[in-house]
Enzyme design. Structure first.
Site, PDB file in Angstrom:
ATOM      1  N   GLN A   7       0.827  -1.218   0.000  1.00 53.00           N
ATOM      2  CA  GLN A   7       0.000   0.000   0.000  1.00 53.00           C
ATOM      3  C   GLN A   7       0.859   1.265   0.000  1.00 53.00           C
ATOM      4  O   GLN A   7       0.466   2.294   0.587  1.00 53.00           O
ATOM      5  CB  GLN A   7      -0.951   0.003   1.202  1.00 53.00           C
ATOM      6  CG  GLN A   7      -2.151  -0.910   1.023  1.00 53.00           C
ATOM      7  CD  GLN A   7      -3.078  -0.474  -0.125  1.00 53.00           C
ATOM      8  OE1 GLN A   7      -3.185   0.701  -0.449  1.00 53.00           O
ATOM      9  NE2 GLN A   7      -3.748  -1.435  -0.747  1.00 53.00           N
ATOM     10  N   SER A   8       1.987   1.226  -0.655  1.00 51.94           N
ATOM     11  CA  SER A   8       2.885   2.389  -0.679  1.00 51.94           C
ATOM     12  C   SER A   8       2.259   3.594  -1.397  1.00 51.94           C
ATOM     13  O   SER A   8       1.841   3.485  -2.557  1.00 51.94           O
ATOM     14  CB  SER A   8       4.179   1.982  -1.398  1.00 51.94           C
ATOM     15  OG  SER A   8       4.915   3.120  -1.763  1.00 51.94           O
ATOM     16  N   ASN A   9       2.254   4.728  -0.709  1.00 50.75           N
ATOM     17  CA  ASN A   9       1.814   5.974  -1.351  1.00 50.75           C
ATOM     18  C   ASN A   9       2.878   6.472  -2.324  1.00 50.75           C
ATOM     19  O   ASN A   9       2.564   7.082  -3.345  1.00 50.75           O
ATOM     20  CB  ASN A   9       1.556   7.046  -0.293  1.00 50.75           C
ATOM     21  CG  ASN A   9       0.458   6.647   0.662  1.00 50.75           C
ATOM     22  OD1 ASN A   9      -0.681   6.448   0.247  1.00 50.75           O
ATOM     23  ND2 ASN A   9       0.787   6.493   1.941  1.00 50.75           N
TER      24      ASN A   9
END
Ligand SMILES: Cc1ncc(COP(=O)(O)O)c(C=O)c1O
Length: 339
Positions: free
Chosen positions: A82-84
């Site tokens: 879920q890396s921004n």
């Protein structure tokens, strides 16, 4: 423009416009009144643009300029599922017409289906990135394989570290601080304390470097959301600031730098929301109409609320919280919000 309005080496660094700045600096008056402490000001870096915004836009403005200067025709970067940072890199690549490879590690033990499909994962796909998911132990091998494959295709790869946290990327937050100092000066806001979520160290390094560069009075406080041992974060920030001074010898730091980290809001681990964080997210949503996230900005907000409740900031008139974004992951964490 630098904090005192003069042109410096820093204004001449290659940068491309990818988003919106200056971002607004807004008072959170309902929340401040409820807590009864200093007036809370929110630096809206959740509004930087680039596929819902966040702190990576500013880093990518310098990183992508560097990639183009090196005539790269392909970008590779890294992060959690879920890396921004991965999502914003995918957006920057789409905007510039560059292929984007994301190596995403399954490092967060959040056991719900939505985690692998919703939020940033959905957006990465929409933005056309090529996604390589692997276990944390396999990141090095996956990286080697992806880079070898791209070399076979004759690609010139620009390799961006996780979080965009190189000296070049960190410069984005030196620029942010210059902007913030000017806003505070214009609105007579005290810069005694600036709080933000800290993980791969680039945001904090850029701010700490900027504080010494511009001789800004006050303290930068990073809320550790990533490292089980906070000393690792402190060391990373110190090393990165040191590398920035070596890379740009023209940057005469007006004062020695110090690194402040608070570890009390880390909870059970990176990517695992705490109860205080969920409560803080609800408070900001329902009192201010603002969206924070359960991994980064929500933990920073929870820290600020708790420190004000403890009376630790009662000597301050103002406190600035940098909203570093992250709300794109909310859907992936739907199970954290069950009543
Ligand atoms: C929303 C958000 N806030 C804060 C951070 C922390 O920034 P940094 O990695 O530069 O420490 C990140 C980065 O991972 C992020 O995505």
């Amino acid at each position: 423009m630098s904090a005192n309005g003069t042109k410096t080496w820093f204004d001449q660094q290659p940068r491309i416009d990818l988003g919106q700045s200056p971002t607004p600096l807004e008072p959170l008056d309902r929340l401040s009144e409820e807590l009864g402490g200093p007036r809370i000001w929110l630096k809206r870096d959740d509004c930087t643009g680039l596929a819902t915004g966040g702190n990576k836009t500013r880093k990518l403005e310098y990183l992508m300029a560097d990639a183009l200067a090196q005539e790269a025709d392909c970008i590779v970067t890294y992060g959690a599922v879920q890396s921004n940072h991965a999502r914003q890199t995918a957006a920057a690549c789409a905007k510039l017409g560059l292929p984007c490879h994301l190596i995403l590690s399954e490092r967060v033990p959040w056991p719900y289906d939505s985690y692998a499909r919703q939020g940033n994962m959905l957006l990465d796909r929409l933005l056309g990135a090529q996604i390589h998911v692997c276990s944390l132990d396999d990141v090095a091998a996956k990286r080697k394989a992806v880079l070898a494959d791209l070399a076979d295709q004759g690609k010139t790869v620009y390799d961006i570290p996780a979080g965009g946290s190189s000296e070049i990327g960190a410069l984005g937050y030196t620029r942010c601080l210059a902007e913030l100092i000017a806003q505070c000066r214009d609105q007579s806001i005290n810069t005694d304390l600036i709080v933000h979520a800290s993980a791969s160290a680039g945001t904090q390094s850029g701010l700490v470097f900027g504080k010494s560069l511009f001789a800004m009075p006050g303290r930068i406080l990073g809320i550790n959301v990533f490292h089980p041992d906070p000393q690792t974060l402190k060391d990373r920030v110190s090393n990165l600031v040191q590398s920035m001074t070596e890379r740009w010898p023209g940057a005469a730091l007006a004062e020695a730098f110090e690194v402040n980290v608070n570890h009390a809001y880390f909870g059970e681990g990176y990517g695992l929301p705490t109860q205080a964080c969920i409560k803080a997210i609800r408070m900001a949503a329902q009192m201010e109409g603002l969206l924070f996230d359960p991994v980064y900005s929500g933990k920073a907000l929870a820290a600020l609320i708790d420190q004000i409740n403890l009376g630790n900031f009662s000597h301050l008139n103002d406190v600035v919280l940098i909203h570093t974004g992250g709300s794109a992951s909310l859907g992936a964490y739907i199970d954290a919000f069950d009543e």
